[in-house]
Design a protein around this motif. Structure first.
Motif, PDB file in Angstrom:
ATOM      1  N   ASN A 125       0.919  -1.170   0.264  1.00 28.89           N
ATOM      2  CA  ASN A 125       0.054   0.059   0.101  1.00 28.89           C
ATOM      3  C   ASN A 125       0.701   1.180  -0.282  1.00 28.89           C
ATOM      4  OD1 ASN A 125      -2.241  -1.470   0.183  1.00 28.89           O
ATOM      5  ND2 ASN A 125      -2.407  -1.812   2.494  1.00 28.89           N
ATOM      6  N   VAL A 126       0.513   2.222  -0.617  1.00 32.27           N
ATOM      7  CA  VAL A 126       0.956   3.648  -0.688  1.00 32.27           C
ATOM      8  C   VAL A 126       0.507   4.689   0.494  1.00 32.27           C
ATOM      9  CG1 VAL A 126       1.588   5.421  -2.188  1.00 32.27           C
ATOM     10  CG2 VAL A 126       1.727   3.448  -3.239  1.00 32.27           C
ATOM     11  N   TYR A 127       1.358   5.143   1.044  1.00 33.93           N
ATOM     12  CA  TYR A 127       0.888   6.281   2.165  1.00 33.93           C
ATOM     13  C   TYR A 127       1.009   7.601   1.320  1.00 33.93           C
ATOM     14  CZ  TYR A 127       0.679   9.090   6.152  1.00 33.93           C
ATOM     15  OH  TYR A 127       0.432  10.003   7.226  1.00 33.93           O
ATOM     16  N   LEU A 128      -0.007   8.279   1.339  1.00 38.70           N
ATOM     17  CA  LEU A 128      -0.140   9.440   0.854  1.00 38.70           C
ATOM     18  C   LEU A 128      -1.477  10.270   1.554  1.00 38.70           C
ATOM     19  CD1 LEU A 128       1.123  11.339  -1.185  1.00 38.70           C
ATOM     20  CD2 LEU A 128      -0.967  10.708  -2.782  1.00 38.70           C
ATOM     21  N   ALA A 129      -1.063  11.324   2.349  1.00 41.63           N
ATOM     22  CA  ALA A 129      -1.907  11.971   3.282  1.00 41.63           C
ATOM     23  C   ALA A 129      -2.340  13.344   2.820  1.00 41.63           C
ATOM     24  CB  ALA A 129      -1.397  11.837   4.644  1.00 41.63           C
ATOM     25  N   LEU A 130      -3.430  13.856   2.870  1.00 39.78           N
ATOM     26  CA  LEU A 130      -4.274  15.107   2.627  1.00 39.78           C
ATOM     27  C   LEU A 130      -3.749  15.994   3.923  1.00 39.78           C
ATOM     28  CD1 LEU A 130      -7.695  14.305   1.317  1.00 39.78           C
ATOM     29  CD2 LEU A 130      -6.045  15.642   0.181  1.00 39.78           C
ATOM     30  N   VAL A 131      -3.295  17.137   3.372  1.00 38.50           N
ATOM     31  CA  VAL A 131      -2.979  18.148   4.810  1.00 38.50           C
ATOM     32  C   VAL A 131      -3.841  19.568   4.554  1.00 38.50           C
ATOM     33  CG1 VAL A 131      -0.571  17.121   5.327  1.00 38.50           C
ATOM     34  CG2 VAL A 131      -0.804  18.953   3.718  1.00 38.50           C
ATOM     35  N   HIS A 132      -4.310  19.722   3.446  1.00 42.03           N
ATOM     36  CA  HIS A 132      -5.318  20.679   3.190  1.00 42.03           C
ATOM     37  C   HIS A 132      -6.054  20.136   1.995  1.00 42.03           C
ATOM     38  CE1 HIS A 132      -3.424  22.683  -0.513  1.00 42.03           C
ATOM     39  NE2 HIS A 132      -2.490  21.587  -0.487  1.00 42.03           N
ATOM     40  N   ARG A 133      -7.023  21.113   1.355  1.00 38.63           N
ATOM     41  CA  ARG A 133      -8.280  20.516   0.592  1.00 38.63           C
ATOM     42  C   ARG A 133      -8.445  21.887  -0.575  1.00 38.63           C
ATOM     43  NH1 ARG A 133     -10.994  16.347   2.198  1.00 38.63           N
ATOM     44  NH2 ARG A 133     -10.567  15.500   4.293  1.00 38.63           N
ATOM     45  N   LEU A 134      -9.040  21.261  -1.555  1.00 39.80           N
ATOM     46  CA  LEU A 134      -9.431  22.504  -2.568  1.00 39.80           C
ATOM     47  C   LEU A 134     -10.692  21.980  -3.094  1.00 39.80           C
ATOM     48  CD1 LEU A 134      -6.286  23.011  -4.976  1.00 39.80           C
ATOM     49  CD2 LEU A 134      -7.228  24.644  -3.019  1.00 39.80           C
ATOM     50  N   ALA A 182       3.223  14.582   7.348  1.00 35.58           N
ATOM     51  CA  ALA A 182       1.919  14.880   7.551  1.00 35.58           C
ATOM     52  C   ALA A 182       1.613  15.706   8.718  1.00 35.58           C
ATOM     53  CB  ALA A 182       0.941  13.526   7.437  1.00 35.58           C
ATOM     54  N   SER A 183       2.231  15.097   9.774  1.00 32.07           N
ATOM     55  CA  SER A 183       2.363  15.846  11.080  1.00 32.07           C
ATOM     56  C   SER A 183       2.883  17.139  11.266  1.00 32.07           C
ATOM     57  CB  SER A 183       2.860  14.905  12.059  1.00 32.07           C
ATOM     58  OG  SER A 183       2.931  15.478  13.419  1.00 32.07           O
ATOM     59  N   ARG A 184       3.904  17.210  10.429  1.00 34.07           N
ATOM     60  CA  ARG A 184       4.746  18.678  10.446  1.00 34.07           C
ATOM     61  C   ARG A 184       4.039  19.540   9.806  1.00 34.07           C
ATOM     62  NH1 ARG A 184      10.992  16.643  10.908  1.00 34.07           N
ATOM     63  NH2 ARG A 184      10.865  15.725  12.826  1.00 34.07           N
ATOM     64  N   LEU A 185       3.590  19.205   8.505  1.00 32.85           N
ATOM     65  CA  LEU A 185       2.686  20.033   7.789  1.00 32.85           C
ATOM     66  C   LEU A 185       1.537  20.590   8.361  1.00 32.85           C
ATOM     67  CD1 LEU A 185       3.418  18.580   4.150  1.00 32.85           C
ATOM     68  CD2 LEU A 185       4.535  20.643   4.966  1.00 32.85           C
ATOM     69  N   SER A 186       0.672  19.801   8.923  1.00 33.96           N
ATOM     70  CA  SER A 186      -0.496  19.870   9.533  1.00 33.96           C
ATOM     71  C   SER A 186      -0.292  20.936  10.612  1.00 33.96           C
ATOM     72  CB  SER A 186      -1.362  18.527   9.930  1.00 33.96           C
ATOM     73  OG  SER A 186      -1.537  17.721   8.909  1.00 33.96           O
ATOM     74  N   ASP A 187       0.709  20.727  11.530  1.00 36.07           N
ATOM     75  CA  ASP A 187       0.893  21.530  12.495  1.00 36.07           C
ATOM     76  C   ASP A 187       1.195  22.831  11.939  1.00 36.07           C
ATOM     77  OD1 ASP A 187       1.833  22.079  15.510  1.00 36.07           O
ATOM     78  OD2 ASP A 187       3.594  22.504  14.309  1.00 36.07           O
ATOM     79  N   ALA A 188       2.132  23.164  10.742  1.00 33.74           N
ATOM     80  CA  ALA A 188       2.477  24.414  10.022  1.00 33.74           C
ATOM     81  C   ALA A 188       1.386  25.118   9.698  1.00 33.74           C
ATOM     82  CB  ALA A 188       3.092  24.182   9.117  1.00 33.74           C
ATOM     83  N   GLY A 219      -0.262  28.869  11.331  1.00 30.89           N
ATOM     84  CA  GLY A 219      -0.348  29.846  10.227  1.00 30.89           C
ATOM     85  C   GLY A 219       0.974  30.049   9.666  1.00 30.89           C
ATOM     86  N   ALA A 220       1.757  29.006   9.768  1.00 36.90           N
ATOM     87  CA  ALA A 220       3.303  29.069   8.903  1.00 36.90           C
ATOM     88  C   ALA A 220       3.165  28.533   7.781  1.00 36.90           C
ATOM     89  CB  ALA A 220       3.923  28.333   9.824  1.00 36.90           C
ATOM     90  N   PHE A 262       5.871  26.665   2.294  1.00 39.14           N
ATOM     91  CA  PHE A 262       6.022  26.301   3.737  1.00 39.14           C
ATOM     92  C   PHE A 262       7.492  25.702   3.909  1.00 39.14           C
ATOM     93  CE2 PHE A 262       4.823  23.171   0.369  1.00 39.14           C
ATOM     94  CZ  PHE A 262       5.573  22.232   0.630  1.00 39.14           C
ATOM     95  N   GLU A 263       7.700  25.411   5.107  1.00 35.25           N
ATOM     96  CA  GLU A 263       8.707  25.197   5.626  1.00 35.25           C
ATOM     97  C   GLU A 263       8.964  23.526   5.336  1.00 35.25           C
ATOM     98  OE1 GLU A 263      10.400  24.117   9.787  1.00 35.25           O
ATOM     99  OE2 GLU A 263      11.450  26.055   9.437  1.00 35.25           O
ATOM    100  N   HIS A 264      10.040  23.106   4.613  1.00 38.31           N
ATOM    101  CA  HIS A 264      10.056  21.664   4.082  1.00 38.31           C
ATOM    102  C   HIS A 264      10.149  20.864   5.565  1.00 38.31           C
ATOM    103  CE1 HIS A 264      11.423  17.746   2.991  1.00 38.31           C
ATOM    104  NE2 HIS A 264      10.958  17.936   1.712  1.00 38.31           N
ATOM    105  N   PRO A 265       9.291  19.827   5.719  1.00 40.69           N
ATOM    106  CA  PRO A 265       9.012  18.990   7.095  1.00 40.69           C
ATOM    107  C   PRO A 265      10.499  18.248   7.574  1.00 40.69           C
ATOM    108  CG  PRO A 265       7.933  17.815   5.337  1.00 40.69           C
ATOM    109  CD  PRO A 265       8.595  19.126   4.846  1.00 40.69           C
TER     110      PRO A 265
END
Length: 229
Positions: A50-59, A76-82, A86-87, A198-201
Motif C-alpha cells: 500500500n502507498v502512504y499519501l496523506a491530505l494536509v489541506h483541501r481544494l 503529514a504531522s509537521r505540515l498539518s502543524d504548520a 499559520g506558518a 512552507f518549511e520543508h518538513p
C-alpha cells in the motif's frame, strides 16, 4: 489523467490539481485525486504494498492549482502543524465580478456551514459553530466588469474565499453556489491555487511551488498570469 508534478521527494508531493476532480472519494464515487496519485506512485516507484499519501489541506472540487500531499506520517504531522500555526502560506488568484470596496484589504468574518445544503454563510461571532475566517486581498488587474484578485489565505475554512468575496459584492466568475445571480450554468469557476510556501518538513528550508491558471477565459484577459498551452 496526466497530473503535473510541481515538486516531489521522499516526504512531500506537490501537484497541480485538475479542475472538477474531488480531492478524495465522495458520494459521487467519481475518480478522485488522492486515489489517482497513490496509483501513480505505486507504478512509478514500483511499490509492492500500500502507498502512504496523506491530505494536509483541501481544494474545492471545481478549483484547480497547487496542492501538497504528505508521503510520510512525519511530513503529514509537521505540515498539518504548520497549517495550524499559520506558518503555511496559501496564495490564490480569483477573477471576480464587480469592484471590491478598496483595492486591497483584509476580510474578517465568522462562517457557519450548512452541511445539508453544503453551503457556507456569514454569521455573527456568537453563532453556534461559527468559525473565524481571515484573508488578505489585492486587486491586481481590471478588464471591464471583471477584476483579477490576489488572495492570501490565513485560515482554511470551507468555501472561505468564495463566500467572503461574494459578501463584499465580488462573486467569483463562474461560481454557481455564491454567484448564481450573475453567473451562467456551465461557466468554470475562476479560482486558482497559485502558490504554496512552507518549511520543508525534514530539510527545514523554505520551499515555494507556483501554479498558473490555464490560458482560457477569463484568465486569458491577463496573459502574464497564465500558463502557456
Amino acid at each position: 489523467m496526466d497530473i503535473p508534478i510541481l515538486y516531489e521527494d521522499n516526504h512531500v508531493l506537490v501537484v497541480e490539481k485538475p479542475v472538477n476532480i474531488p480531492v478524495q472519494e465522495d458520494r459521487t464515487k467519481d475518480n478522485d485525486l488522492l486515489t489517482m496519485l497513490k496509483s501513480d506512485i505505486k507504478v512509478r516507484h514500483e511499490k509492492p504494498g500500500n502507498v502512504y499519501l496523506a491530505l494536509v489541506h483541501r481544494l474545492d472540487r471545481p478549483v484547480g492549482g497547487a496542492m501538497v500531499f504528505a508521503k510520510t506520517s512525519k511530513a503529514a504531522s509537521r505540515l498539518s502543524d504548520a497549517i495550524r500555526r499559520g506558518a503555511f502560506e496559501k496564495h490564490y488568484l480569483a477573477v471576480v465580478r464587480g469592484n471590491p470596496p478598496q483595492n486591497q484589504g483584509t476580510l474578517e468574518d465568522f462562517l457557519v456551514k450548512d452541511h445539508r445544503e453544503n453551503k457556507v454563510h456569514i454569521a455573527s461571532a456568537n453563532t453556534k459553530d461559527a468559525k473565524k475566517a481571515v484573508l488578505d486581498y489585492e486587486k491586481i488587474g481590471n478588464n471591464n466588469d471583471l477584476n483579477l484578485i490576489k488572495v492570501n489565505l490565513h485560515t482554511g475554512r470551507p468555501h472561505q474565499i468564495r463566500v467572503q468575496l461574494a459578501n463584499i459584492g465580488c462573486p467569483i466568475y463562474g461560481d454557481q453556489k455564491y454567484g448564481q445571480h450573475v453567473n451562467k450554468p456551465g461557466q468554470q469557476i475562476a479560482l486558482w491555487s497559485h502558490l504554496l510556501a512552507f518549511e520543508h518538513p525534514t530539510k527545514k528550508d523554505m520551499t515555494e511551488n507556483e501554479s498558473l491558471p490555464p490560458e482560457t477565459y477569463p484568465w486569458q484577459l491577463w496573459p502574464e498570469f497564465c500558463k502557456r498551452s
